[in-house]
Design a protein around this motif. Structure first.
Motif, PDB file in Angstrom:
ATOM      1  N   ARG A  22       0.867  -1.186   0.000  1.00 43.80           N
ATOM      2  CA  ARG A  22       0.000   0.000   0.000  1.00 43.80           C
ATOM      3  C   ARG A  22       0.899   1.230   0.000  1.00 43.80           C
ATOM      4  O   ARG A  22       1.752   1.372   0.873  1.00 43.80           O
ATOM      5  CB  ARG A  22      -0.924   0.004   1.215  1.00 43.80           C
ATOM      6  CG  ARG A  22      -1.889   1.188   1.257  1.00 43.80           C
ATOM      7  CD  ARG A  22      -2.822   1.072   2.454  1.00 43.80           C
ATOM      8  NE  ARG A  22      -3.730   2.215   2.557  1.00 43.80           N
ATOM      9  CZ  ARG A  22      -4.896   2.292   1.945  1.00 43.80           C
ATOM     10  NH1 ARG A  22      -5.296   1.291   1.182  1.00 43.80           N
ATOM     11  NH2 ARG A  22      -5.659   3.340   2.091  1.00 43.80           N
ATOM     12  N   LEU A  23       0.711   2.107  -0.957  1.00 46.66           N
ATOM     13  CA  LEU A  23       1.510   3.325  -1.059  1.00 46.66           C
ATOM     14  C   LEU A  23       0.676   4.428  -1.686  1.00 46.66           C
ATOM     15  O   LEU A  23      -0.464   4.214  -2.073  1.00 46.66           O
ATOM     16  CB  LEU A  23       2.789   3.068  -1.869  1.00 46.66           C
ATOM     17  CG  LEU A  23       2.665   2.277  -3.187  1.00 46.66           C
ATOM     18  CD1 LEU A  23       2.242   3.185  -4.326  1.00 46.66           C
ATOM     19  CD2 LEU A  23       3.981   1.606  -3.527  1.00 46.66           C
ATOM     20  N   ARG A  24       1.255   5.615  -1.787  1.00 37.44           N
ATOM     21  CA  ARG A  24       0.569   6.758  -2.383  1.00 37.44           C
ATOM     22  C   ARG A  24       1.358   7.243  -3.586  1.00 37.44           C
ATOM     23  O   ARG A  24       2.592   7.255  -3.570  1.00 37.44           O
ATOM     24  CB  ARG A  24       0.383   7.893  -1.374  1.00 37.44           C
ATOM     25  CG  ARG A  24      -0.425   7.496  -0.151  1.00 37.44           C
ATOM     26  CD  ARG A  24      -0.849   8.707   0.660  1.00 37.44           C
ATOM     27  NE  ARG A  24      -1.868   9.496  -0.031  1.00 37.44           N
ATOM     28  CZ  ARG A  24      -3.162   9.278   0.084  1.00 37.44           C
ATOM     29  NH1 ARG A  24      -3.625   8.275   0.835  1.00 37.44           N
ATOM     30  NH2 ARG A  24      -4.033  10.042  -0.550  1.00 37.44           N
ATOM     31  N   ILE A  25       0.632   7.652  -4.624  1.00 35.29           N
ATOM     32  CA  ILE A  25       1.227   8.134  -5.857  1.00 35.29           C
ATOM     33  C   ILE A  25       0.815   9.585  -6.061  1.00 35.29           C
ATOM     34  O   ILE A  25      -0.377   9.899  -6.068  1.00 35.29           O
ATOM     35  CB  ILE A  25       0.798   7.271  -7.060  1.00 35.29           C
ATOM     36  CG1 ILE A  25       1.267   5.823  -6.866  1.00 35.29           C
ATOM     37  CG2 ILE A  25       1.335   7.830  -8.365  1.00 35.29           C
ATOM     38  CD1 ILE A  25       0.807   4.887  -7.946  1.00 35.29           C
ATOM     39  N   GLY A  26       1.769  10.465  -6.210  1.00 32.22           N
ATOM     40  CA  GLY A  26       1.498  11.888  -6.371  1.00 32.22           C
ATOM     41  C   GLY A  26       2.569  12.716  -5.710  1.00 32.22           C
ATOM     42  O   GLY A  26       3.752  12.341  -5.720  1.00 32.22           O
ATOM     43  N   GLU A  27       2.181  13.828  -5.110  1.00 29.82           N
ATOM     44  CA  GLU A  27       3.104  14.703  -4.421  1.00 29.82           C
ATOM     45  C   GLU A  27       2.745  14.772  -2.949  1.00 29.82           C
ATOM     46  O   GLU A  27       1.575  14.925  -2.596  1.00 29.82           O
ATOM     47  CB  GLU A  27       3.065  16.117  -5.024  1.00 29.82           C
ATOM     48  CG  GLU A  27       3.526  16.179  -6.476  1.00 29.82           C
ATOM     49  CD  GLU A  27       3.656  17.605  -6.957  1.00 29.82           C
ATOM     50  OE1 GLU A  27       3.804  18.512  -6.109  1.00 29.82           O
ATOM     51  OE2 GLU A  27       3.623  17.814  -8.183  1.00 29.82           O
ATOM     52  N   PRO A  28       3.756  14.667  -2.049  1.00 32.40           N
ATOM     53  CA  PRO A  28       3.489  14.749  -0.608  1.00 32.40           C
ATOM     54  C   PRO A  28       2.845  16.080  -0.236  1.00 32.40           C
ATOM     55  O   PRO A  28       3.201  17.132  -0.771  1.00 32.40           O
ATOM     56  CB  PRO A  28       4.884  14.613   0.014  1.00 32.40           C
ATOM     57  CG  PRO A  28       5.707  13.942  -1.032  1.00 32.40           C
ATOM     58  CD  PRO A  28       5.166  14.415  -2.351  1.00 32.40           C
ATOM     59  N   ASP A  29       1.872  16.020   0.672  1.00 30.86           N
ATOM     60  CA  ASP A  29       1.163  17.196   1.174  1.00 30.86           C
ATOM     61  C   ASP A  29       0.367  17.911   0.088  1.00 30.86           C
ATOM     62  O   ASP A  29      -0.086  19.040   0.289  1.00 30.86           O
ATOM     63  CB  ASP A  29       2.129  18.181   1.836  1.00 30.86           C
ATOM     64  CG  ASP A  29       2.883  17.558   2.992  1.00 30.86           C
ATOM     65  OD1 ASP A  29       2.279  16.739   3.711  1.00 30.86           O
ATOM     66  OD2 ASP A  29       4.077  17.874   3.160  1.00 30.86           O
ATOM     67  N   LYS A  30       0.239  17.280  -1.085  1.00 30.16           N
ATOM     68  CA  LYS A  30      -0.581  17.830  -2.157  1.00 30.16           C
ATOM     69  C   LYS A  30      -1.506  16.726  -2.646  1.00 30.16           C
ATOM     70  O   LYS A  30      -1.942  15.884  -1.875  1.00 30.16           O
ATOM     71  CB  LYS A  30       0.300  18.379  -3.278  1.00 30.16           C
ATOM     72  CG  LYS A  30       1.160  19.566  -2.862  1.00 30.16           C
ATOM     73  CD  LYS A  30       1.973  20.100  -4.037  1.00 30.16           C
ATOM     74  CE  LYS A  30       2.835  21.287  -3.615  1.00 30.16           C
ATOM     75  NZ  LYS A  30       3.647  21.803  -4.753  1.00 30.16           N
ATOM     76  N   PHE A  31      -1.786  16.707  -3.923  1.00 34.04           N
ATOM     77  CA  PHE A  31      -2.673  15.684  -4.460  1.00 34.04           C
ATOM     78  C   PHE A  31      -1.935  14.357  -4.617  1.00 34.04           C
ATOM     79  O   PHE A  31      -0.846  14.296  -5.187  1.00 34.04           O
ATOM     80  CB  PHE A  31      -3.216  16.123  -5.819  1.00 34.04           C
ATOM     81  CG  PHE A  31      -4.100  15.084  -6.458  1.00 34.04           C
ATOM     82  CD1 PHE A  31      -5.410  14.907  -6.041  1.00 34.04           C
ATOM     83  CD2 PHE A  31      -3.603  14.266  -7.463  1.00 34.04           C
ATOM     84  CE1 PHE A  31      -6.225  13.951  -6.625  1.00 34.04           C
ATOM     85  CE2 PHE A  31      -4.410  13.306  -8.058  1.00 34.04           C
ATOM     86  CZ  PHE A  31      -5.723  13.157  -7.630  1.00 34.04           C
ATOM     87  N   SER A  32      -2.522  13.291  -4.082  1.00 32.25           N
ATOM     88  CA  SER A  32      -1.950  11.956  -4.219  1.00 32.25           C
ATOM     89  C   SER A  32      -3.066  10.930  -4.150  1.00 32.25           C
ATOM     90  O   SER A  32      -4.136  11.188  -3.588  1.00 32.25           O
ATOM     91  CB  SER A  32      -0.907  11.674  -3.123  1.00 32.25           C
ATOM     92  OG  SER A  32      -1.506  11.706  -1.845  1.00 32.25           O
TER      93      SER A  32
END
Length: 273
Positions: free
Chosen positions: A68-78
Motif C-alpha cells: 500500500r503506497l501513495r502516488i502523487g506529491e506529498p502534502d498535495k494531491f496523491s
C-alpha cells in the motif's frame, strides 16, 4: 488440462496468501481495518494486513494486502494505490487436492466484492465530510481498479476442456457512504476503537468474449452491478470483524439471485495507523 501459465499464477497467489496468513504467528499482531484508518508510519506497508472472508454461498476466501503506497506529491494531491492477492476454496484447495469437478459459482461472489481476485490493483480510500478529527463522523468511501479472476470451462462431460482454467481481467468500481462512532471495552476508554456502518454501490465489467471462452453460449453484456450494506466493529487487541450483505441489481451468470452474506476477519502487523 491446465496451462503452465494458469498453474503458475494460482501457485504464486496461493504462496503469497499462506505467507501473509502465517505472519501473525511470528509477530505481535493487532487488529486494524483498511476501511477507516490513517497512515502515520513512514514505512511502506508491505504484507502487513490480510482478510479471511466467509460467504453464505459456502465460499471461503483469503486475501492479503501485498503493498500500500501513495502516488502523487506529498502534502498535495496523491492517490492511495494498493495491491491485493487472494485465493478462494473454488480455486486453490481444488488445485492442491486435485479435484476435477469445478464450477464458476465463485464468480458470483468475486464480481461484486471489491477485494477479490488472484491479483487486485486498485485505488481505494475514504474522505470525511468534516475536516476536524472527531470520533463520530461521516464521509464517503471509494475503490476502483483492475483484477485477475479465474473461470473454469464448462463443456460436455468427458471433454478434455472441461474444468480447464481461464484467467481474465475484470474492471470494477465501488462508491459509497459511511458513518462511524467510537467503541471501547468497559473501563478501557483509552483503547478507543470504532463502530461503523456503510452503504456502497458496486459495478464490474468483463469483455463478454472473455466470459464466452469458459461459459459457452452465455448471453451477457459483461456488466454486473449491485449494492451492499456493511457493519464493522474494531478495537485494537480485542476484536475486529465485518459483516456485509451484497445484492445484485439482476441475477448474474451463473444464475444466483439470492443475497450474499459475507463475514470478514482482518489482521494487521503494525501499529494502528
Amino acid at each position: 488440462m491446465e496451462t503452465e501459465q494458469s498453474r503458475f499464477v494460482q501457485t504464486i497467489g496461493g504462496v503469497l496468501i499462506l505467507m501473509a496468513l502465517f505472519f501473525p504467528l511470528w509477530a505481535a499482531a493487532f487488529i486494524a481495518d483498511t476501511l477507516i484508518r490513517k497512515n502515520t508510519s513512514p514505512k511502506t506497508e508491505v504484507l502487513n494486513a490480510g482478510f479471511i472472508d466467509l460467504v453464505s454461498s459456502g465460499q471461503v476466501s483469503a486475501s492479503a494486502r501485498l503493498i500500500r503506497l501513495r502516488i502523487g506529491e506529498p502534502d498535495k494531491f496523491s492517490l492511495p494505490f494498493t495491491i491485493y492477492s487472494g485465493v478462494s476454496n473454488n480455486a486453490f484447495p481444488a488445485q492442491v487436492m486435485g479435484m476435477a469437478a469445478r464450477t464458476n459459482e465463485h464468480l458470483v461472489t468475486q464480481f461484486i466484492t471489491p477485494l477479490s481476485g488472484l491479483l487486485n490493483f486498485s485505488i481505494d480510500g475514504w474522505r470525511c465530510f468534516s475536516k476536524q478529527e472527531k470520533i463520530t463522523q461521516a464521509g464517503f468511501i471509494y475503490q476502483l481498479g483492475e483484477r485477475l479472476l479465474t473461470g473454469y470451462r464448462t463443456t460436455l462431460p468427458g471433454s478434455w476442456l472441461n474444468g480447464r482454467p481461464h484467467n481474465f481481467l475484470n474492471s470494477f468500481a465501488t462508491l459509497g457512504l459511511f458513518f462511524q462512532t467510537g467503541a471501547w471495552e468497559k473501563d478501557r476508554s483509552a483503547n478507543m476503537g470504532t463502530c461503523w456502518v456503510s452503504i456502497r454501490y458496486h459495478a464490474a465489467y468483463t469483455n463478454p468474449s472473455q466470459l464466452n471462452i469458459f461459459l459457452e453460449g452465455l448471453n451477457t453484456n459483461g456488466i454486473y452491478s449491485g449494492y451492499s450494506l456493511g457493519f464493522g466493529l474494531e478495537i485494537s487487541y480485542t476484536v475486529h470483524l465485518k459483516a456485509q450483505v451484497y445484492r445484485y441489481d439482476k441475477p448474474p451468470e451463473p444464475v444466483y439471485s439470492l443475497p450474499l452474506y459475507q463475514f470478514s476477519f482482518n489482521y494487521a502487523l503494525q501499529g494502528k495507523n
